[in-house]
Design an enzyme around this catalytic site. Structure first.
Site, PDB file in Angstrom:
ATOM      1  NE  ARG A 151      -3.687  -2.134   2.611  1.00 53.33           N
ATOM      2  CZ  ARG A 151      -4.076  -2.719   3.741  1.00 53.33           C
ATOM      3  NH1 ARG A 151      -3.637  -2.292   4.909  1.00 53.33           N
ATOM      4  NH2 ARG A 151      -4.916  -3.733   3.716  1.00 53.33           N
ATOM      5  NE  ARG A 245      -6.886   0.238   4.798  1.00 54.27           N
ATOM      6  CZ  ARG A 245      -6.824  -0.947   5.395  1.00 54.27           C
ATOM      7  NH1 ARG A 245      -6.218  -1.058   6.566  1.00 54.27           N
ATOM      8  NH2 ARG A 245      -7.355  -2.012   4.837  1.00 54.27           N
ATOM      9  NE  ARG A 256      -9.762  -5.906   2.916  1.00 57.31           N
ATOM     10  CZ  ARG A 256      -8.499  -6.060   3.327  1.00 57.31           C
ATOM     11  NH1 ARG A 256      -8.175  -5.749   4.559  1.00 57.31           N
ATOM     12  NH2 ARG A 256      -7.574  -6.507   2.520  1.00 57.31           N
TER      13      ARG A 256
END
Ligand SMILES: Nc1ncnc2c1ncn2[C@@H]1O[C@H](COP(=O)(O)OP(=O)(O)OP(=O)(O)O)[C@@H](O)[C@H]1O
Length: 312
Positions: A151, A245, A256
């Site tokens: 990331r 995010r 998720r």
């Protein structure tokens, strides 16, 4: 099983104190503990410390060898506390009590601790660990191997070891991982070597795993590790964090969030819950740090393991 008392009683002494009894236990066979995971590294034996009402003292100076009973303390005058020179007073106390005062630590240094930090995706595990790293010394944060893409802002070797799926498989085949799992389509695993190396140097170990991984580690480590479950203050807060995010696709978000709903049901497998509330990251970090301090001060966890082992 070999046991030996490191304490002896003073014959004919009328002193009865609460005194420390240390029982080393060796040749313990058990599935996994930080000690037997790191053979000859952390400890050769396990010390059970507990207070018992026994009489002191283990050591006697050679000056008593001329006594009929070499363990009997001498009867000597003790100078008045408010007037006496301190060293003179200490010597007189030692003589009266029958042994010199030791400056050795009363109990062994705490053994390295393994702290497992887990929780649903997006609750802030990485954020808590990043701050904890800055706040505390003496901790080693095991760098997890993962096949997921890096990331923005993540550093290879610091945040994760970013490896291909093929490389990850090779690590599994070489038995290099303590635990591994497929998490949201990517592999994640904990390299054993880092745990061995840093526990051997006396560091406490922090492992960051998903909830599924924590359950596996509980089976491997039992009560010899501390399991901390991090949660957001609400489901909405957790979802907002994941959305903000900007790392997930809409499909990944759905998976998720659905998984997180299941994961909170596994709370009972953890020793502590830390709520990481919006804007209160520092509080969560302080709480995790306090848990580590408390666990290091509390020796029952390792004592209990010793008791368990003795009965096997
Ligand atoms: N207390 C907090 N208040 C507000 N935002 C936070 C807080 N803690 C973490 N965040 C933010 O929430 C997002 C998710 O945090 P983080 O990536 O640490 O979660 P995670 O539990 O490690 O997730 P994953 O398991 O998916 O890797 C990040 O953008 C982070 O900066």
């Amino acid at each position: 099983m070999f046991r030996k008392l490191f304490s002896a009683s003073v014959a004919q002494s009328n002193l009865h104190h609460c005194h420390l009894l240390l029982i080393p236990i060796t040749n313990i066979q058990k599935p996994f503990t930080p000690a037997n995971f790191i053979p000859n590294l952390v400890t050769e034996s396990c010390f059970v410390a507990r207070f018992q009402d026994i009489t002191p003292f283990p050591r006697f100076s050679s000056s008593y060898s001329g006594m009929g009973d070499s363990r009997r303390p001498l009867s000597v005058p003790i100078p008045a506390v408010d007037k006496a020179d301190k060293s003179e007073l200490l010597r007189a106390l030692e003589t009266s009590l029958g042994s010199s005062f030791s400056s050795e630590p009363l109990i062994p240094n705490p053994k390295p601790l393994i702290i497992v930090i887990s929780g649903p995706s997006g609750v802030g595990k990485d954020a808590v660990i990043k701050k904890l790293r800055e706040a505390r010394e003496g901790l080693h944060f095991v760098v997890t191997a993962t096949s997921r893409a890096k990331r923005p802002g993540e550093v290879d070797g610091k945040d994760y070891f970013f490896v291909s799926k093929g490389e990850f498989q090779s690590m599994v085949e070489r038995n290099e991982l303590l635990e591994h799992a497929l998490v949201y389509g990517d592999y994640k695993g904990i390299p054993k070597q880092q745990i061995r190396e840093f526990m051997g140097k006396g560091y406490d170990i922090v492992l960051r795993v998903d909830v599924q991984g924590a359950q596996t580690l509980r089976k491997i480590l039992g009560n010899s590790a501390v399991f901390i479950f991090v949660v957001a203050e609400s489901e909405m807060a957790m979802v907002e964090r994941l959305v903000d995010r900007k790392t997930e696709t809409k499909e990944s978000l759905l998976v998720r969030i659905a998984t997180a709903r299941e994961e909170v049901k596994h709370l009972q497998n953890f020793d502590y819950v830390v709520v990481n509330a919006k804007g209160k990251l520092e509080n969560a970090v302080t709480l995790v740090s306090s848990i580590i301090d408390a666990e290091k001060a509390k020796r029952e966890k390792s004592s209990r393991n010793c008791e368990d082992n003795r009965s096997k």
